[in-house]
Scaffold this active site. Structure first.
Site, mmCIF file in Angstrom:
data_model
loop_
_atom_site.group_PDB
_atom_site.id
_atom_site.type_symbol
_atom_site.label_atom_id
_atom_site.label_comp_id
_atom_site.label_asym_id
_atom_site.label_seq_id
_atom_site.Cartn_x
_atom_site.Cartn_y
_atom_site.Cartn_z
ATOM 1 N N LYS A 22 7.577 2.921 -5.218
ATOM 2 C CA LYS A 22 6.586 3.601 -4.360
ATOM 3 C C LYS A 22 7.059 3.582 -2.900
ATOM 4 C CE LYS A 22 2.850 1.138 -2.885
ATOM 5 N NZ LYS A 22 2.701 1.077 -1.424
ATOM 6 N N ASN A 23 7.492 2.420 -2.434
ATOM 7 C CA ASN A 23 7.793 2.300 -1.009
ATOM 8 C C ASN A 23 9.141 2.911 -0.611
ATOM 9 O OD1 ASN A 23 5.341 1.176 -0.645
ATOM 10 N ND2 ASN A 23 6.048 -0.937 -0.429
ATOM 11 N N CYS A 116 -6.393 -1.968 7.911
ATOM 12 C CA CYS A 116 -6.636 -2.067 6.474
ATOM 13 C C CYS A 116 -6.859 -3.526 6.131
ATOM 14 C CB CYS A 116 -5.509 -1.449 5.666
ATOM 15 S SG CYS A 116 -4.062 -2.468 5.590
ATOM 16 N N ARG A 121 -2.439 -3.628 11.601
ATOM 17 C CA ARG A 121 -1.321 -2.714 11.345
ATOM 18 C C ARG A 121 -1.217 -1.556 12.353
ATOM 19 N NH1 ARG A 121 -0.805 -1.657 5.026
ATOM 20 N NH2 ARG A 121 1.352 -1.304 5.576
ATOM 21 N N ASP A 305 4.915 -8.518 -0.213
ATOM 22 C CA ASP A 305 4.234 -7.787 -1.291
ATOM 23 C C ASP A 305 4.219 -8.571 -2.609
ATOM 24 O OD1 ASP A 305 3.815 -5.795 0.526
ATOM 25 O OD2 ASP A 305 5.355 -4.450 -0.247
ATOM 26 N N ARG A 397 -3.033 2.725 -6.702
ATOM 27 C CA ARG A 397 -2.214 3.226 -5.591
ATOM 28 C C ARG A 397 -0.742 2.884 -5.792
ATOM 29 N NH1 ARG A 397 -3.764 0.991 -0.177
ATOM 30 N NH2 ARG A 397 -1.884 2.155 0.263
HETATM 31 C C1 EPZ Z 1 5.751 -1.554 4.613
HETATM 32 O O1 EPZ Z 1 4.605 -1.426 5.420
HETATM 33 C C2 EPZ Z 1 5.267 -1.445 3.178
HETATM 34 N N1 EPZ Z 1 4.647 -0.152 2.989
HETATM 35 C C3 EPZ Z 1 4.299 -2.568 2.860
HETATM 36 O O2 EPZ Z 1 3.942 -2.497 1.489
HETATM 37 C C4 EPZ Z 1 5.014 -3.905 3.115
HETATM 38 O O3 EPZ Z 1 4.097 -4.956 2.924
HETATM 39 C C5 EPZ Z 1 5.549 -3.948 4.541
HETATM 40 O O4 EPZ Z 1 6.402 -2.803 4.797
HETATM 41 C C6 EPZ Z 1 6.363 -5.195 4.837
HETATM 42 O O5 EPZ Z 1 7.412 -5.312 3.935
HETATM 43 C C7 EPZ Z 1 5.408 0.890 2.710
HETATM 44 O O6 EPZ Z 1 6.627 0.813 2.607
HETATM 45 C C8 EPZ Z 1 4.721 2.182 2.483
HETATM 46 P P1 EPZ Z 1 5.855 -3.067 8.800
HETATM 47 P P2 EPZ Z 1 4.734 -1.175 6.999
HETATM 48 O O7 EPZ Z 1 5.855 -1.976 9.802
HETATM 49 O O8 EPZ Z 1 5.902 -0.297 7.234
HETATM 50 C C9 EPZ Z 1 3.542 -5.040 12.511
HETATM 51 C C10 EPZ Z 1 2.458 -2.538 -0.324
HETATM 52 O O9 EPZ Z 1 1.686 -3.404 -0.808
HETATM 53 N N2 EPZ Z 1 3.692 -3.733 13.193
HETATM 54 O O10 EPZ Z 1 7.167 -3.641 8.395
HETATM 55 O O11 EPZ Z 1 3.414 -0.727 7.482
HETATM 56 C C11 EPZ Z 1 2.627 -4.947 11.301
HETATM 57 O O12 EPZ Z 1 1.273 -5.005 11.658
HETATM 58 C C12 EPZ Z 1 2.551 -2.313 1.155
HETATM 59 O O13 EPZ Z 1 3.150 -1.780 -1.036
HETATM 60 C C13 EPZ Z 1 3.292 -3.604 14.511
HETATM 61 O O14 EPZ Z 1 2.794 -4.554 15.122
HETATM 62 O O15 EPZ Z 1 5.040 -2.643 7.496
HETATM 63 C C14 EPZ Z 1 3.096 -6.117 10.476
HETATM 64 O O16 EPZ Z 1 2.512 -7.282 10.936
HETATM 65 C C15 EPZ Z 1 1.535 -3.046 1.941
HETATM 66 N N3 EPZ Z 1 3.432 -2.386 15.116
HETATM 67 C C16 EPZ Z 1 4.608 -6.156 10.754
HETATM 68 O O17 EPZ Z 1 4.787 -5.423 11.985
HETATM 69 C C17 EPZ Z 1 3.989 -1.317 14.477
HETATM 70 O O18 EPZ Z 1 4.099 -0.230 15.089
HETATM 71 C C18 EPZ Z 1 5.469 -5.516 9.682
HETATM 72 O O19 EPZ Z 1 4.936 -4.237 9.340
HETATM 73 C C19 EPZ Z 1 4.421 -1.459 13.145
HETATM 74 C C20 EPZ Z 1 4.266 -2.691 12.517
#
Ligand code: EPZ
Length: 417
Positions: A22-23, A116, A121, A305, A397
């Site tokens: 998915k990701n 969420c 996020r 995850d 999802r």
């Molecule tokens: C991706 O989310 C995945 N989603 C998530 O999978 C996964 O948990 C996550 O990466 C971490 O591995 C998809 O690939 C669609 P991040 P993403 O940006 O890209 C902070 C699942 O269950 N952050 O790496 O949203 C954020 O809040 C899902 O399949 C900021 O502060 O994760 C988090 O604490 C859930 N500002 C950290 O960084 C930003 O602009 C990492 O988030 C972006 C992120």
């Protein structure tokens, strides 16, 4: 609303075919916006988030058909640069269309995804990095209004924090920017490598110049491409844990074991017997699960995850264990439900302190997010009674045919209305 009914303990046994990731599929689908040529994608998982992303692309004018094995995407008439709240609200990955829309049209209006269950996020890192490529943006009425007055222009960008989504958005955007972009402190999850491989197939010019740095030379011509999406390492990890927690015996198929080595090593340490072949992992669960302390981290660390699923396993360990969640600030929503089933887990900041030796009791349960939901299914598979899991749209999802795959390996589980 549909629920999952789980009728007690089962030692899971047999083969599980792992679906496409998915990701990895979500950013690759977003990246198709860059091209006006036909794109053939194979191995997309049949899950709700993918359906939502396809609907989002269609809402912007993409023509998308599927035959048995391929999704065929034709974007030559794709003419809208607006991603509506209605589609983005259910799936945060909607923000991934921002980079490609800006690359293609020089302007875009994309709904902010909002918070969420697992944390606030924000998307500040995506936006600040895009502004280095020449994008001006404002946020108004829940939308990002972005414009690149001179088009996207290559730049040097160092991400202040490792972010999967921001890395993906920037990789896609920079692929059509004028000149060269250097991205550093990139996320290097296998799904990002898959996105890069897909972009290379379309004719983009990207090169890893060090472990977390990527050099991207913008191109202005893309080719027709056909690409097979990688396996879902989180789904694979979930079934590995399912075998470990139920004393099962499973062959996990269609995988590349090197991409979930961290999790395999953890499962070996807690006592599971694991044999790895090129495309298969054979796991035999054990009676006595050893306690262990774990920390989630960006890849190659333990995947956040899989944190909730690991927690279920550690509830059954012989002693106390600690899991530290380092990626999201609020990813312990499953704890209250697991405690209702008899677990003894205490939260202290970003640490969960887990007393072992839990005999989970069946219960009526509430799913809160995708991975929390599946952890409840795993716990329910170890109980003696009947559990009912509500709000399983979260599960749909991201897990393809979860109850069918589990039934096939011996679980007494069914979907009820
Ligand atoms: C991706 O989310 C995945 N989603 C998530 O999978 C996964 O948990 C996550 O990466 C971490 O591995 C998809 O690939 C669609 P991040 P993403 O940006 O890209 C902070 C699942 O269950 N952050 O790496 O949203 C954020 O809040 C899902 O399949 C900021 O502060 O994760 C988090 O604490 C859930 N500002 C950290 O960084 C930003 O602009 C990492 O988030 C972006 C992120």
């Amino acid at each position: 609303m549909q629920k999952l009914e789980v009728l007690g303990a089962a030692k899971l046994k047999g083969n599980v075919n792992i679906s496409g990731s998915k990701n990895a599929s979500l950013p690759i689908l977003a990246a198709t916006i860059l091209s006006n040529k036909k794109i053939f994608l194979k191995n997309l998982p049949k899950v709700k988030d993918i359906e939502t992303m396809i609907n989002l692309l269609k809402s912007m004018g993409s023509q998308i058909k599927s035959d048995k094995k391929n999704l065929i995407i034709n974007n030559y008439k794709q003419n809208k640069n607006f991603a509506s709240y209605n589609l983005v609200k259910t799936m945060r990955a909607g923000i991934l269309v921002l980079g490609p829309l800006l690359a293609k049209f020089g302007r875009a209006k994309v709904s902010l995804p909002g918070g969420c269950a697992i944390g606030t996020r924000p998307v500040d890192i995506h936006l600040k990095a895009l502004s280095k490529l020449g994008v001006k943006y404002k946020i108004s009425q829940g939308y990002v209004h972005a414009i690149a007055p001179k088009g996207l222009i290559g730049s040097k960008i160092h991400f202040p924090k490792i972010s999967v989504g921001a890395t993906e958005n920037l990789i896609i955007a920079a692929s059509l920017a004028k000149g060269t972009t250097f991205l550093s402190n990139c996320a290097i999850e296998p799904e990002i490598k898959d996105l890069v491989n897909f972009l290379l197939k379309m004719g983009c010019k990207l090169k890893w110049v060090s472990k977390r740095s990527l050099k991207i030379e913008g191109v202005n011509y893309l080719e027709e491409a056909s690409y097979t999406i990688m396996f879902d390492r989180i789904e694979a990890g979930t079934y590995l844990i399912a075998a470990a927690v139920t004393e099962g015996n499973l062959k996990i198929k269609n995988v590349n074991p090197t991409l979930i080595k961290t999790e395999i090593d953890i499962l070996k340490k807690i006592g599971a017997k694991i044999k790895v072949k090129r495309n298969e992992i054979h796991i035999i669960g054990c009676k006595k699960i050893k306690s262990i302390n774990l920390k989630t981290a960006p890849w190659p660390g333990l995947a956040t995850d899989l944190q909730a699923q690991m927690m279920v396993l550690l509830c059954k360990a012989n002693k106390k264990s600690i899991i530290q969640e380092n990626i999201f600030e609020n990813r312990f929503m499953h704890v209250a439900e697991l405690n209702r089933m008899g677990a003894k887990i205490l939260i202290n900041g970003n640490k969960a302190i887990i007393d072992g030796n839990t005999e989970f009791a069946a219960a009526e349960l509430m799913a809160t997010d995708l991975r929390a939901s599946v952890s409840l299914v795993l716990a329910a598979l170890t109980t003696k009674g009947k559990s009912l899991i509500n709000r399983i749209y979260h599960l749909d999802r991201g897990y393809e045919n979860i109850e069918k795959k589990l039934q096939k390996i011996g679980a007494k589980i069914r979907r009820v209305n």
